[in-house]
Design an enzyme around this catalytic site. Structure first.
Site, PDB file in Angstrom:
ATOM      1  N   CYS A 122      15.207 -79.886  32.152  1.00 53.92           N
ATOM      2  CA  CYS A 122      16.285 -80.716  31.512  1.00 53.92           C
ATOM      3  C   CYS A 122      17.186 -81.070  33.034  1.00 53.92           C
ATOM      4  O   CYS A 122      17.892 -81.982  32.952  1.00 53.92           O
ATOM      5  CB  CYS A 122      16.955 -79.950  30.713  1.00 53.92           C
ATOM      6  SG  CYS A 122      15.880 -80.225  29.159  1.00 53.92           S
ATOM      7  N   GLU A 171      15.533 -75.705  35.590  1.00 53.07           N
ATOM      8  CA  GLU A 171      15.134 -76.097  34.254  1.00 53.07           C
ATOM      9  C   GLU A 171      14.555 -77.525  34.366  1.00 53.07           C
ATOM     10  O   GLU A 171      15.254 -78.387  35.026  1.00 53.07           O
ATOM     11  CB  GLU A 171      16.170 -75.899  33.300  1.00 53.07           C
ATOM     12  CG  GLU A 171      15.890 -76.564  31.836  1.00 53.07           C
ATOM     13  CD  GLU A 171      16.940 -75.997  30.776  1.00 53.07           C
ATOM     14  OE1 GLU A 171      18.104 -75.080  31.132  1.00 53.07           O
ATOM     15  OE2 GLU A 171      16.949 -76.729  29.917  1.00 53.07           O
ATOM     16  N   GLU A 209      21.690 -70.130  33.167  1.00 52.47           N
ATOM     17  CA  GLU A 209      20.833 -71.298  33.392  1.00 52.47           C
ATOM     18  C   GLU A 209      21.635 -72.119  34.363  1.00 52.47           C
ATOM     19  O   GLU A 209      21.792 -73.117  34.171  1.00 52.47           O
ATOM     20  CB  GLU A 209      20.488 -72.101  32.282  1.00 52.47           C
ATOM     21  CG  GLU A 209      19.831 -71.225  31.096  1.00 52.47           C
ATOM     22  CD  GLU A 209      19.420 -71.975  29.915  1.00 52.47           C
ATOM     23  OE1 GLU A 209      18.178 -71.892  29.487  1.00 52.47           O
ATOM     24  OE2 GLU A 209      20.263 -72.558  29.489  1.00 52.47           O
ATOM     25  N   HIS A 230      27.189 -76.947  19.582  1.00 49.78           N
ATOM     26  CA  HIS A 230      26.436 -77.980  19.642  1.00 49.78           C
ATOM     27  C   HIS A 230      26.666 -79.183  18.828  1.00 49.78           C
ATOM     28  O   HIS A 230      25.809 -80.050  18.478  1.00 49.78           O
ATOM     29  CB  HIS A 230      25.143 -77.623  19.887  1.00 49.78           C
ATOM     30  CG  HIS A 230      24.524 -76.730  20.985  1.00 49.78           C
ATOM     31  ND1 HIS A 230      24.884 -75.355  21.272  1.00 49.78           N
ATOM     32  CD2 HIS A 230      24.075 -77.104  22.353  1.00 49.78           C
ATOM     33  CE1 HIS A 230      24.437 -74.960  22.432  1.00 49.78           C
ATOM     34  NE2 HIS A 230      23.892 -75.801  23.102  1.00 49.78           N
ATOM     35  N   CYS A 276      14.386 -78.067  24.357  1.00 50.08           N
ATOM     36  CA  CYS A 276      15.052 -79.143  25.094  1.00 50.08           C
ATOM     37  C   CYS A 276      14.253 -79.796  26.269  1.00 50.08           C
ATOM     38  O   CYS A 276      14.150 -81.080  26.261  1.00 50.08           O
ATOM     39  CB  CYS A 276      16.450 -78.542  25.518  1.00 50.08           C
ATOM     40  SG  CYS A 276      16.233 -77.395  26.667  1.00 50.08           S
ATOM     41  N   CYS A 277      13.282 -79.044  26.889  1.00 46.00           N
ATOM     42  CA  CYS A 277      12.764 -79.857  27.904  1.00 46.00           C
ATOM     43  C   CYS A 277      11.515 -80.471  27.551  1.00 46.00           C
ATOM     44  O   CYS A 277      11.671 -81.879  28.063  1.00 46.00           O
ATOM     45  CB  CYS A 277      12.145 -78.593  29.037  1.00 46.00           C
ATOM     46  SG  CYS A 277      13.573 -77.731  29.484  1.00 46.00           S
ATOM     47  N   HIS A 300      26.235 -73.979  34.060  1.00 46.91           N
ATOM     48  CA  HIS A 300      24.845 -74.360  33.477  1.00 46.91           C
ATOM     49  C   HIS A 300      24.558 -75.607  34.030  1.00 46.91           C
ATOM     50  O   HIS A 300      25.428 -76.507  33.827  1.00 46.91           O
ATOM     51  CB  HIS A 300      25.212 -74.451  31.965  1.00 46.91           C
ATOM     52  CG  HIS A 300      24.016 -74.874  31.099  1.00 46.91           C
ATOM     53  ND1 HIS A 300      23.435 -75.855  30.926  1.00 46.91           N
ATOM     54  CD2 HIS A 300      23.031 -73.743  30.491  1.00 46.91           C
ATOM     55  CE1 HIS A 300      22.464 -75.961  30.030  1.00 46.91           C
ATOM     56  NE2 HIS A 300      22.225 -74.669  29.919  1.00 46.91           N
ATOM     57  N   GLY A 327      30.943 -78.360  24.102  1.00 48.36           N
ATOM     58  CA  GLY A 327      30.418 -77.230  24.917  1.00 48.36           C
ATOM     59  C   GLY A 327      29.205 -77.468  25.573  1.00 48.36           C
ATOM     60  O   GLY A 327      28.826 -76.691  26.507  1.00 48.36           O
ATOM     61  N   HIS A 328      28.539 -78.496  25.200  1.00 46.24           N
ATOM     62  CA  HIS A 328      27.247 -78.954  25.871  1.00 46.24           C
ATOM     63  C   HIS A 328      27.329 -80.404  25.957  1.00 46.24           C
ATOM     64  O   HIS A 328      27.535 -81.061  24.978  1.00 46.24           O
ATOM     65  CB  HIS A 328      25.978 -78.443  25.402  1.00 46.24           C
ATOM     66  CG  HIS A 328      24.827 -78.640  26.173  1.00 46.24           C
ATOM     67  ND1 HIS A 328      24.452 -79.866  26.764  1.00 46.24           N
ATOM     68  CD2 HIS A 328      23.772 -77.905  26.437  1.00 46.24           C
ATOM     69  CE1 HIS A 328      23.467 -79.746  27.445  1.00 46.24           C
ATOM     70  NE2 HIS A 328      22.908 -78.510  27.208  1.00 46.24           N
TER      71      HIS A 328
HETATM   72 ZN    ZN Z   1      15.453 -77.933  28.795  1.00 48.06          ZN
END
Ligand code: ZN
Length: 800
Positions: A339, A337, A321, A161, A405-406, A269, A210-211
């Site tokens: 996000c 999710e 996810e 990340h 994150c959310c 994801h 990676g994200h």
């Molecule tokens: Zn999230």
């Protein structure tokens, strides 16, 4: 002394790149909401959620990590060199700053601005001399978080990340600069981006995030500065993805299983995926490279046609996810999710800007009003990470998460929603969303058009728009006729309305009917507009029944209810006996809508007569007609835990009768510990699980491992029992919960627990029955011991 290598860059405010989206969004700073639905939410976000999220980022050490990194850079010895909880913790602060910046740009607040200034100074102090910014490594380069790797930018550590955090930094920096005109955070971002440019690219290192989100962030920096290098880098990071990456997981997890331009299906994801598709849309718009557009068009067909929940949520499975297989849309275990809902909105809005087609707005609106705002409670203080479509009471909102994150994503997204209402291309002015507001739209030729919308949407379907061009002007007002008003709930055959309506949408200009010629979801009203011209849109809002494509196994024999853009759900609090999962809504049940100003901050509910199913003593199913109330899906779980169900059975074959009350189902369950805040009531809900891995209504002690625990069943009154049956939860192949190593049963004798002799089975996928000499008692207890290094759980416990 710090060398500011980037300060020479000229930053013109949102420099017009040579090429960009053919349709231009109208920035949220030019659109002011005064409506019943969004304006109060955005105000709650500003006054409650944003301060609360800042408080949490402080309280959880996320801000302190920057101070610790800064201390190391000053050469101070740290007493506590522990790395941050997660290597992506930096990103949460960036996201809340982005949300706060959006709030500041429409609502000046000197105190908030000063606080954000202070945070930015602390972030800047944690940036290394060459622009590197990643607190977990700076705090202790020898021992960063294990996902970070021992060196910067290790390809083997795509889950570090390291680049993801920077993507959020760039987004926040662009927002803060636009909101305040201050360069403080932007300078940090540009210094970081200059380091990326020196490090990556053809002939240099090759890596991809990676994200994803770095790509979107770089595109924003490009728009701000006009520096080609940032756009090239965004593109390079998309194209660098290779299937042979040695990451922790399958390459599809971060969409590196094939070249991005070759991809045809949404996999892996879901948040990573939608951020990548959004980045591809940005790069396509800014470069004109249609290969990216062709790929995301194909992927969108896959999502809209096979992987989209009726709530607009995406990412069916908690395992990774991730998106599930085609038509794999389970309800109770739906991951969805928050996000991913935000990402779905980003992506669909960008597709609209590329294609000028309202079908993307149809998906975006469905997500906005349902599966996205369900992620935050009505008071703005508690959140959902997954957004399931059915609950047995195991789901509860949480004030914050270890992986946060959310909540931080909600803060930034809600603040920017006014930017999704209007758009413009040439002399076309698009009206995409219906919200009470005043918007100021600058057309390509320099004319300004002010539009005022008056409406009680989404509760009522009439919208009155007043058009005020700064001088008489020929232009084409593109009024979106939502798919739901055109008998098309989604732009695919995934869902259809299962009923007929006679009323049709209608449009008038200055009282005169306009022909409803719909193209790409819009009626274009071409005329010379004069100040004060009035457009009236009438969207009939009967309650509709929605059916899913028969390939969706979870929704067979069921209907969902919608009214306008709102998807409904039945929740425990509004229905007799606090039960909804045993209900059935017959096709001939009349559905009515009722405005309830006092309920859930004001909602229109749906009322009907439903049939409750109940198993009787002899095992037969009894039917009882009763009142039925459904509330907007987004408003569920604001009154405590309990049953909830979006897809309602319309026939007995798909319904789930309530179990006949037994000594066990009427008992009270307590557990020794509850690390995941599951509902212990799942243990005695009387529902037979389909298998040990059935994820619908179980209890487990994950993530405690090798643990000893107990479950107590306290009867309403003293009972004589002679048999216990226990069905173990075991998610082999998916998680770390197994049948216990051993267990035993005890009964309460006065104040004392006495063991019961018997044979204690640990078989999966069946009840393990213990028969014993009858005892008369007020309570039973299970004592369990887990196997080493795994956890354990119980599906169901019956007693006779
Ligand atoms: Zn999230």
């Amino acid at each position: 002394m710090r060398i500011l290598v980037v300060l020479s860059l000229a930053v013109t405010s949102w420099a017009q790149p040579a090429r960009d989206y053919p349709v231009k969004p109208v920035p949220f700073t030019k659109v002011h909401f005064n409506d019943v639905f969004w304006a109060p939410r955005i105000e709650t976000n500003r006054t409650v959620t944003i301060p609360f999220a800042f408080e949490k980022t402080e309280e959880t050490g996320r801000v302190r990590n920057f101070d610790r990194a800064a201390a190391v850079l000053r050469g101070e010895a740290l007493a506590d060199k522990r790395p941050p909880g997660y290597p992506f913790d930096d990103s949460d602060l960036y996201k809340v700053i982005e949300g706060a910046s959006y709030a500041l740009s429409v609502h000046p607040d000197a105190k908030l601005e000063a606080y954000v200034d202070g945070l930015i100074a602390r972030i800047a102090a944690a940036q290394e001399r060459d622009g590197y910014l990643y607190t977990t490594r700076t705090i202790d380069p020898e021992h960063p978080h294990p996902w970070a790797g021992t060196r910067r930018w290790e390809l083997e550590k795509v889950d570090s990340h390291e680049l993801y955090n920077l993507g959020h930094l760039y987004e926040a920096a662009a927002a803060h600069y636009q909101a305040t005109g201050k360069r403080t955070l932007l300078d940090v971002a540009l210094k970081s981006a200059a380091l990326l440019d020196q490090t990556f690219g053809p002939g240099k290192q090759a890596i991809w995030p990676g994200h994803q989100i770095t790509e979107m962030g770089l595109a924003k920096l490009y728009r701000l500065t006009g520096q080609q290098a940032y756009l090239d880098l965004a593109r390079f990071m998309l194209d660098a993805r290779k299937p042979d990456s040695p990451g922790r997981r399958a390459p599809s997890y971060n969409q590196s299983h094939m070249a991005v331009t070759e991809q045809t299906e949404a996999v892996g994801h879901a948040v990573r995926a939608t951020y990548m598709y959004s980045g591809m849309a940005d790069v396509a718009a800014l470069t004109g490279d249609t290969r990216y557009v062709n790929a995301i068009d194909r992927i969108w067909e896959n999502v809209a046609g096979k992987k989209l929940y009726v709530t607009g949520g995406i990412g069916a499975t908690g395992s990774g996810e991730a998106f599930g297989a085609n038509y794999e849309l389970p309800n109770m275990t739906a991951y969805n999710e928050t996000c991913a809902a935000v990402g779905n909105d980003y992506w669909n809005h960008r597709l609209f800007l590329l294609h000028g087609d309202a079908r993307y707005i149809d998906v975006m609106e469905r997500t906005l009003y349902n599966g996205m705002i369900s992620g935050v409670s009505l008071d703005g203080k508690t959140f959902f990470y997954p957004n399931p479509l059915e609950s047995n009471g195991q789901h509860e909102r949480s004030p914050w998460f270890g992986v946060a994150c959310c909540p931080s994503n909600i803060t930034r997204f809600l603040a920017s929603i006014p930017g999704y209402v209007y758009a413009q291309r040439g002399d076309q002015l698009y009206v995409n969303l219906f919200v009470g507001n005043t918007g100021e739209i600058r057309m390509d030729d320099g004319r300004t058009v002010r539009i005022t919308q008056e409406t009680r949407y989404p509760w009522e379907g009439s919208v009155r728009m007043t058009v005020n061009p700064d001088r008489d002007a020929k232009l084409s007002l593109m009024v979106r006729i939502p798919g739901w008003a055109r008998n098309e709930p989604v732009p695919s055959d995934l869902y259809r309305f299962a009923d007929q309506v006679k009323e049709q949408p209608a449009l008038k200009v200055n009282g005169r009917a306009v022909a409803m010629q719909i193209d790409k979801g819009y009626v274009a009203i071409d005329r010379t507009w004069k100040a004060g011209d009035v457009v009236e849109l009438m969207l009939p809002m009967p309650v509709r029944r929605v059916a899913a494509n028969s390939a969706v196994a979870a929704d067979r024999g069921r209907v969902a209810l919608e009214r306008g853009p709102i998807v409904y759900t039945a929740e425990w609090a509004d229905n007799p006996k606090g039960k909804v999962r045993n209900l059935m809504l017959l096709d001939n049940a009349k559905l009515t809508a009722e405005w309830r100003p006092e309920l859930l901050k004001g909602v229109t509910v749906v009322k009907a007569r439903a049939v409750a199913l109940q198993t009787n003593a002899s095992g037969a199913v009894e039917r009882r007609e009763q009142d039925f109330t459904a509330i907007p899906y987004y408003a569920w779980a604001n009154r405590g835990r309990g049953q909830m169900m979006v897809w309602l059975p319309r026939e007995e074959a798909s319904a789930k009768p309530a179990a006949f009350p037994t000594v066990a189902t009427s008992a009270k369950i307590t557990v020794s510990s509850n690390p995941h805040r599951h509902n212990p009531g799942n243990i005695n809900d009387g529902e037979d699980p389909a298998s040990s891995s059935d994820a619908s209504a179980y209890f487990d002690w994950w993530s405690k491992q090798g643990n000893a625990e107990w479950v107590e069943m306290a009867f309403e009154k003293s009972a004589t029992v002679h048999e216990a049956q226990v069905y173990w939860f075991d998610d082999t192949g998916r998680g770390g919960v197994r049948v216990p190593a051993s267990w035993r049963l005890l009964y309460k004798d006065g104040a004392e627990w006495k063991p019961i002799q018997g044979t204690y089975g640990t078989e999966r996928n069946q009840y393990n029955t213990v028969s014993f000499q009858p005892v008369t008692t007020t309570a039973l207890r299970l004592e369990l011991q887990a196997q080493p290094n795994v956890s354990m759980g119980v599906q169901e416990w019956k007693v006779r």
